[in-house]
Write an enzyme that holds these catalytic residues in place. Structure first.
Site, PDB file in Angstrom:
ATOM      1  CD  GLU A 313      32.678 -12.204  -4.372  1.00 18.63           C
ATOM      2  OE1 GLU A 313      32.999 -13.228  -4.996  1.00 18.63           O
ATOM      3  OE2 GLU A 313      33.285 -11.117  -4.483  1.00 18.63           O
ATOM      4  CG  ASP A 362      39.016  -5.078  -6.463  1.00 16.16           C
ATOM      5  OD1 ASP A 362      39.891  -5.179  -7.347  1.00 16.16           O
ATOM      6  OD2 ASP A 362      39.171  -5.492  -5.290  1.00 16.16           O
ATOM      7  CB  CYS A 388      44.626  -7.524 -10.883  1.00 18.75           C
ATOM      8  SG  CYS A 388      43.302  -8.638 -11.397  1.00 18.75           S
TER       9      CYS A 388
END
Length: 433
Positions: A313, A362, A388
């Site tokens: 992350e 993701d 997305c």
């Protein structure tokens, strides 16, 4: 004004027609409709227009539920039957994969969908003091405008949140700093609702009293944010329990802060997580990477299956929150979190992480091009990619399939945002061992 027959919808949900050699994008038009439209922006090879009158409506046209549809920019597809919205998004995904990556999925996955209304548990209201409107406006921006829509309800928000729009207008309009509150962020958890007021000046004592009375009257928790997202701090009343959402299929509770990224639609998120785990098929002892792991939305369920999960992350605060979630769910021994800028990684960095059996990606809208280019000879045999943005998914799929030797085994849409043109999707890539 011109009369035209609409051929299709584009990736923004606009009708597409042609006027001579020029493409015309028509707001509010549906395929096979005959419409009268008026142009509002013209370029040499294309132009934009909006519907003035529908002369021959589509059988899939429905009456929008929201009275502000067409003015508010939050939704663009309420005039299209919900099932047809999903079909349009599936076509957008397939078209992008083919036109950009020259690849088609071997299997089209059934669409992931959930409630069409009252689904939105995250929102950011713009706030403007407009004397000519009689006070403060609270809501989403108008379509194609920086103005705030004059609205008093929203059909895609949970009813208790929708009912707060009018009281928020009155509250902020009565503050001494009413022109110094530019936004209100909404975060709805399973057991609490938080409103984060961006304040460019400190509230007065009278303002603070009004804020406390509002929180008590409406059963919400108020935070004040004087600077960036990290400055958001509880104001009143204190949260008796953390904000959280549950993933009941996995016996997990994911805690989050009101400005942390979480999926807007918790109903669809539960199904999405279930599908991602099923596609990845984690086994006890496997080493799995979760790129752009955030709070652990996918990492935690993968570890619950017994896999050893390393979450990557870019935000240190999110990585720390993911670690706390792992500890709170009794998974600390199976999980590790690494802070890394995944937009700048290369093969040497990826090789240094050691081999992975499987990987979940993701990313945000920009995609994960650096990460997929960094995959080397020991790359995982299975990759699940949650996207997305179908355009960046297709760009990354081109590398995975045509450069890295993966097959696009399956792909399908995830209707995370009903009544909008936003296309979320999930794809499974595999390569031979």
């Amino acid at each position: 004004m011109k009369v035209a027959t609409v051929e299709s919808l584009d990736h923004e949900g606009r009708g597409v027609t042609r006027d001579g050699g020029k493409v015309v994008f028509v707001d509010g038009a549906l395929p096979r409709e005959r419409v009268a439209c008026v142009s509002y922006r013209k370029k040499p090879t294309y132009e934009f227009a909006h519907v003035q009158e529908v002369l021959r409506p589509s059988p899939l046209r429905v009456m929008p539920r929201c009275p502000y549809f067409g003015t508010c920019g939050g939704c663009t597809l309420q005039h299209l039957e919900p099932g047809a919205q999903v079909a349009v998004k599936q076509r957008v995904l397939e078209d992008q994969l083919w036109h950009i990556a020259r690849v088609r999925p071997e299997v089209l996955l059934p669409a992931v969908h959930g409630p069409a209304w009252a689904y939105r548990h995250r929102a950011r209201f713009a706030v403007r003091y407009v004397a000519k409107k009689g006070g403060v406006l609270v809501g989403f921006h108008e379509r194609r405008s920086s103005f705030v829509a004059d609205m008093e309800s929203c059909e895609v928000l949970p009813p208790p949140v929708s009912r707060l729009i009018r009281p928020l207008r009155a509250l902020i309009g009565g503050l001494s700093i009413r022109d110094r509150v530019p936004q209100v962020e909404v975060a709805v958890g399973d057991a609490a609702t938080v409103l984060v007021l961006r304040v460019l000046e400190p509230p007065s004592a009278a303002d603070e009293a009004a804020l406390r009375a509002f929180a008590a009257a409406h059963g919400v928790h108020l935070y004040l944010q004087p600077g960036g997202p990290a400055t958001a701090a509880p104001f009143h009343p204190p949260l008796e329990a953390d904000l959280y959402y549950d993933l009941p299929d996995f016996g997990l509770r994911v805690r989050f802060g009101p400005t942390d990224f979480t999926q807007v639609n918790p109903y669809v998120n539960r199904v999405l997580v279930r599908r991602a785990v099923a596609l990845l098929e984690p086994e006890p002892g496997e080493r799995i990477a979760d790129l752009f792991c955030g709070l652990g939305n996918f990492s935690l369920p993968l570890a619950r299956a017994g896999a050893r999960v390393i979450g990557y992350e870019g935000s240190r605060a999110l990585a720390q929150a993911a670690l706390r979630n792992a500890e709170a769910n009794g998974l600390r021994g199976l999980m590790q979190f690494v802070v890394a800028n995944l937009f700048e990684v290369d093969e040497a960095w990826m090789r240094a992480q050691g081999p992975f059996d499987k990987m979940l990606i993701d990313p945000p809208r920009d995609g994960a091009i650096a990460a997929v280019k960094a995959l080397g000879a020991d790359a995982p045999r299975r990759v699940v990619y949650v996207s997305c943005n179908p355009a960046t998914l297709a760009r990354d799929a081109q590398v995975l399939v045509h450069v890295k030797g993966y097959r696009l085994r399956a792909a399908g849409v995830v209707n995370m945002f009903p009544h909008t043109a936003h296309v979320e999707s999930i794809a499974l890539f595999e390569r031979d061992a």
